[in-house]
Enzyme design. Structure first.
Site, PDB file in Angstrom:
ATOM      1  N   TYR A 190       0.811  -1.221   0.000  1.00  0.00           N
ATOM      2  CA  TYR A 190       0.000   0.000   0.000  1.00  0.00           C
ATOM      3  C   TYR A 190       0.843   1.270   0.000  1.00  0.00           C
ATOM      4  O   TYR A 190       0.771   2.083   0.908  1.00  0.00           O
ATOM      5  CB  TYR A 190      -0.975  -0.005   1.189  1.00  0.00           C
ATOM      6  CG  TYR A 190      -2.055  -1.055   1.023  1.00  0.00           C
ATOM      7  CD1 TYR A 190      -3.196  -0.758   0.295  1.00  0.00           C
ATOM      8  CD2 TYR A 190      -1.905  -2.332   1.543  1.00  0.00           C
ATOM      9  CE1 TYR A 190      -4.189  -1.719   0.107  1.00  0.00           C
ATOM     10  CE2 TYR A 190      -2.885  -3.300   1.348  1.00  0.00           C
ATOM     11  CZ  TYR A 190      -4.021  -2.978   0.631  1.00  0.00           C
ATOM     12  OH  TYR A 190      -4.989  -3.930   0.434  1.00  0.00           O
ATOM     13  N   TYR A 211     -11.751  -8.332   6.954  1.00  0.00           N
ATOM     14  CA  TYR A 211     -10.636  -8.325   6.000  1.00  0.00           C
ATOM     15  C   TYR A 211     -10.316  -9.763   5.622  1.00  0.00           C
ATOM     16  O   TYR A 211     -10.121 -10.605   6.497  1.00  0.00           O
ATOM     17  CB  TYR A 211      -9.385  -7.655   6.588  1.00  0.00           C
ATOM     18  CG  TYR A 211      -8.228  -7.714   5.614  1.00  0.00           C
ATOM     19  CD1 TYR A 211      -8.158  -6.824   4.550  1.00  0.00           C
ATOM     20  CD2 TYR A 211      -7.254  -8.697   5.720  1.00  0.00           C
ATOM     21  CE1 TYR A 211      -7.136  -6.905   3.614  1.00  0.00           C
ATOM     22  CE2 TYR A 211      -6.225  -8.783   4.791  1.00  0.00           C
ATOM     23  CZ  TYR A 211      -6.169  -7.891   3.746  1.00  0.00           C
ATOM     24  OH  TYR A 211      -5.165  -7.977   2.818  1.00  0.00           O
ATOM     25  N   LYS A 242      -0.820 -17.046   7.749  1.00  0.00           N
ATOM     26  CA  LYS A 242       0.042 -16.210   8.606  1.00  0.00           C
ATOM     27  C   LYS A 242       1.003 -16.986   9.520  1.00  0.00           C
ATOM     28  O   LYS A 242       2.127 -17.229   9.133  1.00  0.00           O
ATOM     29  CB  LYS A 242      -0.821 -15.217   9.364  1.00  0.00           C
ATOM     30  CG  LYS A 242      -1.329 -14.113   8.417  1.00  0.00           C
ATOM     31  CD  LYS A 242      -1.808 -12.867   9.137  1.00  0.00           C
ATOM     32  CE  LYS A 242      -1.850 -11.684   8.216  1.00  0.00           C
ATOM     33  NZ  LYS A 242      -3.169 -11.406   7.626  1.00  0.00           N
TER      34      LYS A 242
HETATM   35  C1  LIG Z   1      -3.759 -11.397   6.320  1.00  0.00           C
HETATM   36  C2  LIG Z   1      -5.103 -11.944   6.157  1.00  0.00           C
HETATM   37  C3  LIG Z   1      -5.525 -12.511   4.942  1.00  0.00           C
HETATM   38  C4  LIG Z   1      -4.671 -12.485   3.691  1.00  0.00           C
HETATM   39  O1  LIG Z   1      -3.507 -13.216   3.837  1.00  0.00           O
HETATM   40  P1  LIG Z   1      -2.268 -12.908   2.848  1.00  0.00           P
HETATM   41  O2  LIG Z   1      -1.268 -13.964   3.214  1.00  0.00           O
HETATM   42  O3  LIG Z   1      -1.824 -11.520   3.152  1.00  0.00           O
HETATM   43  O4  LIG Z   1      -2.774 -13.054   1.467  1.00  0.00           O
HETATM   44  C5  LIG Z   1      -6.786 -13.052   4.888  1.00  0.00           C
HETATM   45  N1  LIG Z   1      -7.593 -13.060   5.965  1.00  0.00           N
HETATM   46  C6  LIG Z   1      -7.220 -12.542   7.145  1.00  0.00           C
HETATM   47  C7  LIG Z   1      -8.151 -12.611   8.309  1.00  0.00           C
HETATM   48  C8  LIG Z   1      -5.965 -11.958   7.282  1.00  0.00           C
HETATM   49  O5  LIG Z   1      -5.604 -11.416   8.448  1.00  0.00           O
END
Ligand SMILES: *Cc1c(COP(=O)(O)O)cnc(C)c1O
Length: 429
Positions: free
Chosen positions: A21, A148, A278
Site C-alpha cells: 500500500y 478483512y 500467517k
Molecule cells: C492477512 C489476512 C488474509 C490475507 O492473507 P495474505 O497472506 O496476506 O494473502 C486473509 N484473511 C485474514 C483474516 C488476514 O488477516
C-alpha cells in the site's frame, strides 16, 4: 569501508520498489533490516528494536528459531520443491496430519495453498462448487462489515467495502451481502440485538447465499475489533438453520493468538470450511491451508467437474511444509498457552494506563493482541520514526496503534512496547 559499500540502497528502493500500500509519487521511508533474532529486528547500523507486530501476526515463536532453522536446513538438502500433482511427500503428509488433528474434529480434508488470500479464494470456490453440485444457483456470500479477507479479487469482494475501495472496483468486483459488524466487545455483556441485522440479511437472502464468511472473534486489518463469542455462536446457529455453509477465516487468529488454538473455540463452534495462514510456518515463509469437512469435500468433488478445480504451481511446497511442521510441533508442546495468558494479563494492566491519555478513544485486548484506538488518524512517517527511536517496531494504521508480539516476549520486553506507546502518544498531547 566494507560496511559502507554493503549498505542497502534506499534510494533505489524508494524509486523502484513497491511496498505494501505505497505510492510511487510519495514514497514513505523504509527502515533497512539486516537481521532478526528472538523478538528483535536488527536495523542496518546495528540498532535493535523489539518487534511488536510479529511481522503481521506470523512470527509467533520469534525470529531465527533454532528448531525452525534446522527444519528448513534439513529439508533444503533433500528437496526445496517438487510439484504436488501426482506426487506427495513426508513434509506435506506430516503437516496435514497435524492440521487435521489440531483443528475442529469435523475438518478432515486439507487444501494447501500459497498465501492467505489464496486460501480464501479456495474456500469461496469450494462453497460455490458445493452448490453447483447440488444444482442450486447460489452466487452470493454474506459477511460482516469491518472484515478483512485479503487483497485478491474474491477476497476483496468480501472485505469491508470502504477499506477495500469497492467503489474503485465497481463493475469488476462481485457484489456480496454485508451485515452490520458486531458491536458487543469480547468482554462486554452479550446483547441479543447485536445479531439482529445479520439475522435479517441471512433470512432475506437465504436462497442465494453459498456461504457466510467471517473472521472469528477478531476482525483484524478491517479495524482490530474484538467481538463477543455469542455473535459467532448465533452465526453458526443461523447457518445451520438455513443450511448455509460457514467459512471461518482464521488466518490472523489461528495458532494461539487469541488465547485459544483457534478463535472458533471461544464460541465452541466448528465451521464447514476454515482458512489458516500467517503463523502457519511460524512466520518463515508463505503457506496457507483451507480445511473442509468430509461432507463439503465429497459434495464439491461429486459434481460435474469430478474434482475440486484448483492447483497452484507451488502447492504443498516441501520447504514451507517442513518449517510449518516444526512450528506446529512447538505449539503442540503447549508453552504458548501460559505465554499468551501472561501476555493478555499484562496487556490488560498496561493498556489501562494508556486508556487515560487524551489522544486515546478506547483500548482493547485479547490473548496476545493489544489495541489502542485513537480519536484521530496517525501521521505514519513521524509516529513510525518515534517508535523506532523508542526502540520498538510498531506499525499503526489509520486510528489504530496495535501490537501482537511473538509469544516468547518477556514481561520486560512487553512493557517496553506498551511504555513506548504511552510515551509516543503522550508526546502528542
Ligand atoms: C492477512 C489476512 C488474509 C490475507 O492473507 P495474505 O497472506 O496476506 O494473502 C486473509 N484473511 C485474514 C483474516 C488476514 O488477516
Amino acid at each position: 569501508m566494507q560496511e559502507l559499500t554493503n549498505k542497502i540502497d534506499l534510494e533505489f528502493d524508494q524509486q523502484h520498489i513497491w511496498h505494501p500500500y505505497t505510492s510511487t509519487l510519495t514514497p514513505l521511508p523504509c527502515y533497512p533490516v539486516t537481521g532478526a533474532n528472538g523478538v528483535y529486528l536488527e536495523l542496518e547500523g546495528g540498532r535493535k528494536v523489539i518487534d511488536g507486530m510479529s511481522s503481521w501476526w506470523s512470527t509467533i515463536h520469534g525470529y531465527n528459531h533454532p528448531l525452525l532453522n534446522e527444519a528448513a536446513k534439513t529439508q533444503i538438502d533433500k528437496m526445496s520443491h517438487v510439484m504436488f500433482g501426482g506426487i506427495t511427500h513426508q513434509p506435506a503428509v506430516d503437516l496435514c496430519k497435524k492440521l487435521v488433528s489440531m483443528t475442529p474434529e469435523s475438518l478432515q480434508h486439507v487444501f494447501l495453498a500459497d498465501s492467505g488470500s489464496v486460501a480464501v479464494e479456495v474456500a469461496l470456490k469450494m462453497a460455490l462448487q458445493y452448490w453447483h453440485t447440488k444444482q442450486e444457483r447460489r452466487p452470493k456470500f454474506l459477511t460482516v462489515r469491518h472484515g478483512y479477507h485479503g487483497d485478491t479479487f474474491a477476497a476483496m469482494s468480501v472485505t469491508d467495502p470502504d477499506n477495500s475501495m469497492h467503489s474503485l472496483y465497481k463493475g469488476f468486483l462481485p457484489e456480496h451481502i454485508f451485515a452490520d459488524s458486531p458491536e458487543c466487545g469480547f468482554f462486554d455483556e452479550w446483547r441479543e440485538d447485536d445479531i439482529h441485522h445479520f439475522r435479517e440479511q441471512i433470512t432475506q437472502h437465504q436462497t442465494e447465499l453459498a456461504a457466510v464468511i467471517l473472521e472469528p472473534i477478531v476482525q483484524g486489518a478491517g479495524g482490530m475489533r474484538l467481538y463477543h463469542p455469542t455473535f459467532l455462536k448465533r452465526v453458526r446457529e443461523l447457518c445451520d438453520e438455513f443450511g448455509i455453509l460457514l467459512i471461518a477465516d482464521e488466518i490472523a487468529t489461528g495458532f494461539g493468538r487469541t488465547g485459544k488454538l483457534f478463535a472458533c473455540e471461544h464460541a465452541n463452534i466448528s465451521p464447514d470450511i476454515m482458512c489458516v495462514g500467517k503463523a502457519l510456518t511460524g512466520g518463515y515463509m508463505t503457506l496457507s491451508a483451507t480445511l473442509a469437512t468430509k461432507h463439503v469435500a465429497d459434495t464439491v468433488c461429486g459434481g460435474d467437474a469430478g474434482c475440486f478445480m484448483h492447483g497452484p504451481t507451488f502447492m504443498g511446497n516441501p520447504l514451507a511444509c517442513a518449517v510449518a511442521n516444526a512450528s506446529l510441533t512447538l505449539l503442540q508442546e503447549g508453552k504458548w498457552q501460559q505465554q499468551v495468558a501472561a501476555i493478555e494479563k499484562q496487556l490488560a494492566l498496561e493498556l489501562a494506563e494508556i486508556s487515560h491519555l487524551s489522544a486515546v478513544k478506547a483500548v482493547r485486548w485479547l490473548g496476545a493482541i493489544g489495541v489502542v484506538e485513537l480519536h484521530n488518524a496517525v501521521d505514519m512517517a513521524s509516529i513510525q520514526q518515534a517508535f523506532v527511536d523508542a526502540g520498538v517496531w510498531i506499525r499503526p494504521f489509520g486510528k489504530l496503534v496495535y501490537i501482537m508480539p511473538p509469544f516468547i516476549i518477556t514481561p520486560e520486553q512487553l512493557s517496553k512496547l506498551t511504555s513506548a506507546i504511552f510515551t509516543v502518544l503522550s508526546a502528542s498531547e
